[in-house]
Design an enzyme around this catalytic site. Structure first.
Site, PDB file in Angstrom:
ATOM      1  N   ASP A 288      -4.212  -3.726 -12.795  1.00 51.83           N
ATOM      2  CA  ASP A 288      -3.162  -2.871 -12.212  1.00 51.83           C
ATOM      3  C   ASP A 288      -3.319  -1.402 -12.601  1.00 51.83           C
ATOM      4  O   ASP A 288      -2.531  -0.559 -12.162  1.00 51.83           O
ATOM      5  CB  ASP A 288      -1.783  -3.366 -12.667  1.00 51.83           C
ATOM      6  CG  ASP A 288      -1.452  -4.734 -12.073  1.00 51.83           C
ATOM      7  OD1 ASP A 288      -1.963  -5.052 -10.984  1.00 51.83           O
ATOM      8  OD2 ASP A 288      -0.683  -5.478 -12.709  1.00 51.83           O
TER       9      ASP A 288
ATOM     10  N   LYS B  47      -3.877  -5.640  -3.127  1.00 51.00           N
ATOM     11  CA  LYS B  47      -2.687  -5.426  -3.973  1.00 51.00           C
ATOM     12  C   LYS B  47      -1.569  -4.890  -3.070  1.00 51.00           C
ATOM     13  O   LYS B  47      -1.567  -5.126  -1.881  1.00 51.00           O
ATOM     14  CB  LYS B  47      -3.034  -4.474  -5.123  1.00 51.00           C
ATOM     15  CG  LYS B  47      -3.979  -5.097  -6.141  1.00 51.00           C
ATOM     16  CD  LYS B  47      -3.323  -6.252  -6.877  1.00 51.00           C
ATOM     17  CE  LYS B  47      -4.256  -6.936  -7.843  1.00 51.00           C
ATOM     18  NZ  LYS B  47      -3.690  -8.178  -8.389  1.00 51.00           N
TER      19      LYS B  47
ATOM     20  N   ARG C  67      -5.822  -0.490  -2.483  1.00 50.26           N
ATOM     21  CA  ARG C  67      -5.845   0.598  -3.472  1.00 50.26           C
ATOM     22  C   ARG C  67      -7.176   1.333  -3.500  1.00 50.26           C
ATOM     23  O   ARG C  67      -7.219   2.501  -3.918  1.00 50.26           O
ATOM     24  CB  ARG C  67      -5.490   0.063  -4.864  1.00 50.26           C
ATOM     25  CG  ARG C  67      -4.012  -0.252  -4.972  1.00 50.26           C
ATOM     26  CD  ARG C  67      -3.573  -0.622  -6.372  1.00 50.26           C
ATOM     27  NE  ARG C  67      -2.114  -0.788  -6.388  1.00 50.26           N
ATOM     28  CZ  ARG C  67      -1.453  -1.555  -7.239  1.00 50.26           C
ATOM     29  NH1 ARG C  67      -2.112  -2.235  -8.160  1.00 50.26           N
ATOM     30  NH2 ARG C  67      -0.134  -1.635  -7.183  1.00 50.26           N
TER      31      ARG C  67
HETATM   32  C1  S3P Z   1       0.110 -10.567 -12.482  1.00 49.34           C
HETATM   33  C2  S3P Z   1      -1.212 -10.758 -12.249  1.00 49.34           C
HETATM   34  C3  S3P Z   1      -2.057  -9.793 -11.551  1.00 49.34           C
HETATM   35  C4  S3P Z   1      -1.413  -8.425 -11.438  1.00 49.34           C
HETATM   36  C5  S3P Z   1       0.029  -8.501 -11.081  1.00 49.34           C
HETATM   37  C6  S3P Z   1       0.803  -9.313 -12.106  1.00 49.34           C
HETATM   38  C7  S3P Z   1       0.881 -11.635 -13.145  1.00 49.34           C
HETATM   39  O1  S3P Z   1      -2.325 -10.274 -10.242  1.00 49.34           O
HETATM   40  O2  S3P Z   1      -2.095  -7.626 -10.513  1.00 49.34           O
HETATM   41  O3  S3P Z   1       0.619  -7.202 -11.014  1.00 49.34           O
HETATM   42  O4  S3P Z   1       2.003 -11.365 -13.619  1.00 49.34           O
HETATM   43  O5  S3P Z   1       0.373 -12.756 -13.220  1.00 49.34           O
HETATM   44  P1  S3P Z   1      -3.542 -11.312  -9.970  1.00 49.34           P
HETATM   45  O6  S3P Z   1      -3.337 -12.435 -10.880  1.00 49.34           O
HETATM   46  O7  S3P Z   1      -3.411 -11.704  -8.544  1.00 49.34           O
HETATM   47  O8  S3P Z   1      -4.788 -10.536 -10.247  1.00 49.34           O
END
Ligand code: S3P
Length: 451
Positions: A327, A354, A358
Site C-alpha cells: 500500500d 487497488k 496505481r
Molecule cells: C490488506 C491486504 C492488502 C492491502 C490492503 C489490506 C489486508 O491487500 O493492499 O490494503 O488487510 O489484508 P492484498 O492482500 O489484496 O494484497
C-alpha cells in the site's frame, strides 16, 4: 466534494499518535463477532472502510456499540454471536471502498448458511473477486457475481462446508484471510499456501482469541497456514496499534521537508508491514524505532524520523519486497521524486487492481508535478534529481485515498502547491489526515465545496 491544497511551509515537528491499523481493525471486529461474548476494542480505526465492516456485521445481527474510555478515546464493544450465529441480513451489505472488508466478510459468510448481497462503490465494483469466489465455491458456497467476477455479488453460504487446501496464485493477505475465516466454520483443516509471506494479522489475532494456527515453511520462501474448524474463539480485549501504512505519509513528509523531526507513537511494526521503512533506509533515511513493546500479539514502537539532510538516493527494489509495502508505493514514489537518481520498483502488477490503477495514477500524477516517471509492465521507474519537484498541479484522486494523501505530501516540499480534487476520499483510511499533518506544521487547506 472538497478539494484540498498542500503548500510548502517550514519544518514539520512534533509528537503524534497515528490512527489505528485498518487491517487489524477489520479483523478485530470480525473475530469479535465470531467469538461468544463481549470483545472490547480500543484504538479501532474510525474510518469509512472499517465502519462499513461494523455496519455489515450489525446487519448480520451483531450488536456493536461505541463508548469512550476515561480519556475520551473510543471504546467499541462487540457482542459476539459465536461461529454459526450470524443472521441473514434484510439489507444489502454496503462495503463502500473496502476490498479488505468485502473479501474477508465473503470468507466468513461462505461457511454460514445465509443468503447475502454485497455491494461496493464504483472503485470496489471494478476490483476482481475471482481470487476469493473461486476457492470459496470449492468450500461449498454458491456465489453469483456481475460480469468478470465483480461486485455486487449474491452469496449463499454453504450449509455443509468443505475444508480446502489452496495455493494462492498471487501473494494476498486478503485472500489468505478470507479462506482462514471461512475455514473456522468448516470441519477439518483449511490450509492456504502463499508464495511469499503476506501480513499475518489474521493469524496473530486468531491466536490472541485463543485459536491455534499452524504455519509451515515451504521451499522457496512459500509457507502454508492452517486452521482447524470449529475452534473455541475466546472473546476478550483488543488494543489496535497505529497503522504503519497511514504513518508512512508523515514519515515521508518529514524526510522531504528540510529541518523536520517527528515522533509517531504507538505504530504497529509487524515485520511483514515494514518494507517501506527498509526501503527508505536504503535510500539514506534515518528512521529509528524506540520503545518497542507488544500489543495483542503485534509488535509496536514509536517511530522517530528526521529530514534526510544529505538527501535521499534512488534505489532498485525487487518484487519480493512488494507484499510488505503493497500500500506504500504511492508515497514511496513521492520520496523517489525527491531523491537523486532513478528509483526502479519491480513486481507491481497488484497495484493495477487497488483502489485505482496505481501504476497509471502515480505516473500521471508525477508527470503533472514535473517529475519523470514511467511504467513498463510491472515495473515503475521514477527519475529524481535531488531537487524539490516543481509541483503546481491538481491531481485527480478518484476514489483512491492513498493517491490523495501521497500527492498532498508531495506538495509539502514542492516548489509550487499541489491540489487534489477529492479530499473527502481520505476518510476511507485516515479521516484526520489534514488536521494530523497540519498539527505537525503542514499547510493543507480546503479549497472549495462543489456538489
Ligand atoms: C490488506 C491486504 C492488502 C492491502 C490492503 C489490506 C489486508 O491487500 O493492499 O490494503 O488487510 O489484508 P492484498 O492482500 O489484496 O494484497
Amino acid at each position: 466534494m472538497t478539494s484540498l491544497l498542500s503548500t510548502a511551509t517550514g519544518p514539520l515537528r512534533g509528537v503524534a499518535a497515528p490512527p489505528g491499523d485498518k487491517s487489524i481493525s477489520h479483523r478485530a471486529l470480525l473475530l469479535g463477532a465470531l467469538a461468544v461474548g463481549e470483545t472490547v476494542i480500543e484504538g479501532l480505526l474510525e474510518s469509512g472502510d472499517v465502519m462499513g465492516t461494523a455496519n455489515a456485521l450489525r446487519a448480520l445481527g451483531v450488536d456493536i456499540t461505541r463508548g469512550e474510555t476515561g480519556t475520551g478515546a473510543p471504546r467499541y464493544r462487540v457482542n459476539g454471536v459465536g461461529l454459526g450465529g450470524l443472521c441473514e441480513p434484510s439489507e444489502v451489505l454496503q462495503m463502500g471502498n473496502s476490498g479488505t472488508g468485502a473479501r474477508l466478510l465473503m470468507g466468513v459468510l461462505a461457511t454460514h448458511p445465509l443468503t447475502c448481497v454485497l455491494a461496493g462503490d464504483s472503485s470496489l465494483s471494478e476490483r476482481p473477486m475471482a481470487r476469493v469466489t473461486e476457492p470459496l465455491r470449492r468450500m461449498g458456497a454458491e456465489i453469483q457475481t456481475r460480469e468478470g467476477e465483480r461486485l455486487p455479488v449474491t452469496l449463499h453460504g454453504a450449509a455443509e462446508p468443505v475444508p480446502i487446501t489452496h495455493t494462492l496464485p498471487v501473494a494476498s493477505a486478503q485472500v489468505k484471510s478470507a479462506l482462514l475465516l471461512a475455514g473456522l466454520n468448516a470441519p477439518g483443516a483449511t490450509a492456504v499456501t502463499e508464495p511469499l509471506p503476506t501480513r499475518d494479522h489474521t493469524e496473530r489475532l486468531l491466536r490472541h482469541f485463543g485459536v491455534t494456527v499452524d504455519v509451515k515453511q515451504e521451499e522457496g520462501g512459500a509457507q502454508t497456514v492452517t486452521v482447524v474448524g470449529y475452534p473455541e474463539i475466546s472473546a476478550g480485549q483488543v488494543t489496535v496499534p497505529g497503522d504503519p501504512s497511514s504513518t508512512a505519509f508523515p514519515v515521508v513528509a518529514a524526510l522531504i521537508v528540510p529541518g523536520s523531526e517527528v515522533i509517531l507513537e504507538g505504530v504497529c511494526v509487524n515485520p511483514l508491514r515494514m518494507g517501506l521503512y527498509e526501503t527508505l533506509g536504503e535510500m539514506g533515511a534515518e528512521i529509528s524505532l524506540k520503545n518497542r513493546r507488544d500489543s495483542c500479539g503485534e509488535p509496536v514502537a514509536d517511530i522517530v524520523v528526521c529530514a534526510a539532510e544529505g538527501g535521499l538516493r534512488g534505489v532498485e527494489i525487487a518484487e519480493e519486497r512488494a507484499p510488505s509495502m503493497i500500500d506504500e508505493y504511492p508515497v514511496l514514489a513521492v520520496a523517489a521524486a525527491h531523491a537523486r537518481g532513478a528509483t526502479i520498483l519491480h513486481g507491481l502488477g497488484e497495484l493495477r487492481i487497488k483502489e485505482s490503477d496505481r501504476l497509471v495514477a502515480i505516473t500521471k500524477g508525477l508527470a503533472a508535478c514535473g517529475v519523470t516517471a514511467r511504467e513498463q509492465g510491472d515495473t515503475l521507474t521514477i527519475e529524481g534529481n535531488g531537487e524539490p519537484p516543481p509541483g503546481g498541479a491538481t491531481i485527480a484522486a478518484g476514489l483512491d485515498h492513498r493517491m490523495a494523501m501521497a500527492f498532498l505530501v508531495l506538495g509539502m516540499a514542492a516548489k509550487e502547491a499541489v491540489a487534489v480534487d477529492n479530499g473527502d476520499v481520505i476518510a476511507t483510511s485516515f479521516p484526520s489526515f489534514p488536521a494530523f499533518m497540519n498539527g505537525l506544521g503542514a499547510t493543507i487547506t480546503g479549497m472549495k465545496e462543489d456538489r
